[in-house]
Design an enzyme around this catalytic site. Structure first.
Site, PDB file in Angstrom:
ATOM      1  N   ARG A  28      51.888  74.417  60.686  1.00 16.42           N
ATOM      2  CA  ARG A  28      51.084  74.171  59.490  1.00 16.42           C
ATOM      3  C   ARG A  28      51.403  72.778  58.985  1.00 16.42           C
ATOM      4  O   ARG A  28      52.562  72.399  58.881  1.00 16.42           O
ATOM      5  CB  ARG A  28      51.416  75.200  58.402  1.00 16.42           C
ATOM      6  CG  ARG A  28      50.381  75.252  57.286  1.00 16.42           C
ATOM      7  CD  ARG A  28      49.205  76.082  57.713  1.00 16.42           C
ATOM      8  NE  ARG A  28      48.276  76.279  56.606  1.00 16.42           N
ATOM      9  CZ  ARG A  28      47.062  75.760  56.573  1.00 16.42           C
ATOM     10  NH1 ARG A  28      46.644  75.001  57.547  1.00 16.42           N
ATOM     11  NH2 ARG A  28      46.268  76.007  55.562  1.00 16.42           N
ATOM     12  N   ASP A  73      44.338  63.914  60.896  1.00 14.31           N
ATOM     13  CA  ASP A  73      43.216  64.841  61.050  1.00 14.31           C
ATOM     14  C   ASP A  73      42.570  64.612  62.410  1.00 14.31           C
ATOM     15  O   ASP A  73      42.457  63.468  62.865  1.00 14.31           O
ATOM     16  CB  ASP A  73      42.179  64.638  59.944  1.00 14.31           C
ATOM     17  CG  ASP A  73      41.103  65.709  59.972  1.00 14.31           C
ATOM     18  OD1 ASP A  73      41.419  66.869  59.661  1.00 14.31           O
ATOM     19  OD2 ASP A  73      39.962  65.399  60.340  1.00 14.31           O
ATOM     20  N   ARG A  92      48.862  73.502  50.669  1.00 11.96           N
ATOM     21  CA  ARG A  92      48.929  74.080  49.333  1.00 11.96           C
ATOM     22  C   ARG A  92      50.311  74.617  48.991  1.00 11.96           C
ATOM     23  O   ARG A  92      50.624  74.831  47.828  1.00 11.96           O
ATOM     24  CB  ARG A  92      47.886  75.191  49.206  1.00 11.96           C
ATOM     25  CG  ARG A  92      46.481  74.643  48.989  1.00 11.96           C
ATOM     26  CD  ARG A  92      45.513  75.759  48.721  1.00 11.96           C
ATOM     27  NE  ARG A  92      45.226  76.529  49.917  1.00 11.96           N
ATOM     28  CZ  ARG A  92      44.502  77.636  49.931  1.00 11.96           C
ATOM     29  NH1 ARG A  92      44.019  78.100  48.802  1.00 11.96           N
ATOM     30  NH2 ARG A  92      44.257  78.283  51.043  1.00 11.96           N
ATOM     31  N   TYR A 140      32.225  69.744  67.333  1.00 12.98           N
ATOM     32  CA  TYR A 140      32.078  69.245  65.957  1.00 12.98           C
ATOM     33  C   TYR A 140      30.956  68.214  65.886  1.00 12.98           C
ATOM     34  O   TYR A 140      30.134  68.208  64.963  1.00 12.98           O
ATOM     35  CB  TYR A 140      33.383  68.597  65.494  1.00 12.98           C
ATOM     36  CG  TYR A 140      34.292  69.498  64.698  1.00 12.98           C
ATOM     37  CD1 TYR A 140      33.925  69.976  63.447  1.00 12.98           C
ATOM     38  CD2 TYR A 140      35.547  69.861  65.192  1.00 12.98           C
ATOM     39  CE1 TYR A 140      34.765  70.782  62.712  1.00 12.98           C
ATOM     40  CE2 TYR A 140      36.391  70.673  64.457  1.00 12.98           C
ATOM     41  CZ  TYR A 140      36.004  71.134  63.221  1.00 12.98           C
ATOM     42  OH  TYR A 140      36.832  71.942  62.486  1.00 12.98           O
ATOM     43  N   ARG A 186      47.315  64.952  46.313  1.00  8.75           N
ATOM     44  CA  ARG A 186      45.894  65.154  46.642  1.00  8.75           C
ATOM     45  C   ARG A 186      45.018  65.154  45.402  1.00  8.75           C
ATOM     46  O   ARG A 186      43.817  64.885  45.482  1.00  8.75           O
ATOM     47  CB  ARG A 186      45.722  66.479  47.396  1.00  8.75           C
ATOM     48  CG  ARG A 186      46.063  66.374  48.857  1.00  8.75           C
ATOM     49  CD  ARG A 186      45.010  65.632  49.679  1.00  8.75           C
ATOM     50  NE  ARG A 186      43.828  66.455  49.867  1.00  8.75           N
ATOM     51  CZ  ARG A 186      42.633  66.174  49.383  1.00  8.75           C
ATOM     52  NH1 ARG A 186      42.452  65.095  48.649  1.00  8.75           N
ATOM     53  NH2 ARG A 186      41.602  66.959  49.621  1.00  8.75           N
TER      54      ARG A 186
END
Length: 395
Positions: free
Chosen positions: A161, A210, A165, A287, A174
Site C-alpha cells: 500500500r 503513479d 488515508r 487505461y 494532500r
C-alpha cells in the site's frame, strides 16, 4: 468577528431542488476566491456540490480552490465522505453537532487560516552516503533475499500500500497540494516515501508515484476526478490513433521521477531497499483505450480483436517506453522494480498468451540484469503459469 468570509454550503439532504442557483452561486464564490472557510454539515451535500460543479464545468477549479480554503466538517461521517471524494478536511469539532462546529471553529479560525496561507513546508531529510557498503547491506536485507528466493528467517508476507488515508501527515499534505504536484516535486515524494517506511517500519519502501504518469508524454490528457477516478482524454480506437501517440522518452519527460528516486534513496535508511514501479503494458493500454477505469473492457477487446496489428503496435510503443522508464529508476537508485498489471484478470488464458504475454516478457527481459522484478496481477488464476512465463522473480 475575525474577518473571515465563511460559507455554509446549502443543505439538500436527499435530492437536489429544482432551483440549484444558490448552490451554483456558492460554488462560484469559492472558485473566485471570495470564501476563506467552507462548512460541510452532511455527507450527501458533498456529492451534490461536486455534481453541480461538474455540470457547470467547474469541478476542477472548485477542487483547486478548496485546497486554499479551510474546509470544516461537522463530524466523522462527513469527513469520511469528503476524503472519499478526494477533498481534504482541515477541521472537525469534538462533537458532531452544529453548536460545537461553530463554537470551536470560531475560536480556532485565525490559526487555521494562517496555517492555510503558509506555503507547503518541505521538511529537511537526512542524507545518507550511497556506496558499496550500503548496497551490500541492502543486498542482505530480508526483502531482497526473499526476492532472490533465498532462505529468510521469516515467511515473506506482502502488505502493499502506498502512503494514503492511514497517514495523517499525508492527508494534511494532500489537503494543500494536488496529486499531480505531489508526484512532480521530488522533495515531497521523498518525504512521503521515507515517512511511510519509518512509521510502519517496513522491510522495503516503494517510491511515491503513479502508474499513469507515462500517458501525458504520449500526448494524452490526464485528470483525477472523484466519481470516475483517472480520466484520460484523447481517443485511441484505431491504428491511426495509435500512430499519432508520441514515443515515451522518460529521460526528457519523466526526469522528475528519476530525481525523486535519487533523493529518496539518499534520505532512506541505507539498509532499506527502495522499490520503483510502473504499470504493465496491458494495464496501461487498457487505461488509454478505455479513457479511464473500466469494468467490461469492451473498447480494449474491440481494438484487440478487430485490429490485432494496431493492438500490438500500441503495446510495443508502451513497452519501449517502459524499458527506459524502469531502467532509469534502477539507475537512479531503485533496488527492485515492480510491474503492476492490475487489470489483466479480464483476459482469458488464450488471449493472455496471444495479446499480452509477449509484450510483458519483452519488457522484463530488457531490464537491468541483477535487479529483482516483481510481476503483479489480479485475477490471474486461470493463466497463472503463463503469467509466470512472462517473467519476474516475484509473482
Amino acid at each position: 468577528q475575525r474577518g473571515a468570509h465563511v460559507l455554509q454550503i446549502p443543505i439538500y439532504r436527499w435530492a437536489l431542488p429544482d432551483d440549484t442557483q444558490p448552490l451554483r452561486d456558492a460554488i462560484q464564490q469559492v472558485v473566485d476566491g471570495r470564501i476563506q472557510i467552507a462548512l460541510f454539515t452532511n455527507a450527501i451535500q458533498i456529492l451534490h456540490v461536486l455534481r453541480v460543479a461538474s455540470e457547470q464545468g467547474l469541478e476542477r477549479p472548485l477542487r483547486d480552490a478548496l485546497k486554499r480554503v479551510v474546509v470544516a466538517s461537522v463530524g466523522p461521517l462527513t469527513s469520511e465522505a469528503l476524503t472519499q471524494c478526494g477533498l481534504g478536511v482541515d477541521f472537525e469539532p469534538s462533537h458532531p453537532k452544529m453548536g460545537p462546529l461553530i463554537d470551536e471553529l470560531s475560536q480556532q479560525a485565525s490559526v487555521l487560516l494562517r496555517q492555510k496561507a503558509e506555503p507547503v513546508a518541505v521538511h529537511p531529510l537526512d542524507a545518507h552516503s550511497e556506496g558499496p557498503d550500503a548496497i551490500a547491506l541492502r543486498r542482505q536485507s530480508v526483502f531482497l533475499k526473499a526476492c532472490r528466493r533465498e532462505p529468510t528467517p521469516v515467511t515473506p508476507v506482502w502488505l502493499m500500500r502506498q502512503a494514503g488515508r492511514y497517514l495523517k501527515e499525508y492527508r494534511d499534505l494532500r489537503n494543500r497540494v494536488s496529486f499531480h504536484e505531489l508526484c512532480r516535486r521530488k522533495e515531497l515524494v521523498a518525504e512521503i516515501t521515507v515517512m511511510a517506511a519509518k512509521k510502519l517500519r517496513t522491510d522495503a519502501a516503494i517510491v511515491f508515484s503513479d502508474i499513469l504518469l507515462i500517458v501525458e508524454p504520449m500526448g494524452l490528457g490526464l485528470e483525477y476526478t472523484s466519481d470516475e477516478g483517472p480520466v484520460i482524454s484523447g481517443r485511441v480506437a484505431t491504428a491511426a490513433d495509435v500512430d499519432r501517440l508520441g514515443e515515451i522518452r522518460p529521460e526528457e519527460t519523466l526526469s522528475f521521477v528519476f530525481d525523486a528516486v535519487r533523493l529518496t534513496r539518499q534520505a532512506l535508511d541505507p539498509g532499506v531497499p527502495l522499490i520503483g514501479f510502473s504499470g504493465a503494458p496491458f494495464t496501461l493500454a487498457s487505461y488509454i483505450v478505455e479513457g479511464g477505469t473500466s469494468r467490461s473492457f469492451v473498447d480494449t477487446k474491440r481494438l484487440m480483436y478487430a485490429d490485432a496489428g494496431a493492438w500490438h503496435a500500441l503495446m510495443e510503443k508502451i513497452s519501449r517506453g517502459l524499458v527506459a522508464y524502469l531502467n532509469g529508476q534502477i539507475a537512479a537508485g531503485a533496488d527492485a522494480v515492480q510491474l503492476f498489471d492490475s487489470w489483466v484478470g479480464c483476459m482469458g488464458p488464450g488471449d493472455y498468451r496471444e495479446f499480452v504475454l509477449p509484450h510483458t516478457r519483452s519488457v522484463i527481459r530488457q531490464l537491468t540484469p541483477g535487479t529483482p522484478v516483481i510481476h503483479f496481477g489480479t485475477g490471474t488464476g486461470p493463466f497463472l503459469k503463463a503469467f509466470r512465463d512472462a517473467g519476474g522473480d516475484v509473482i
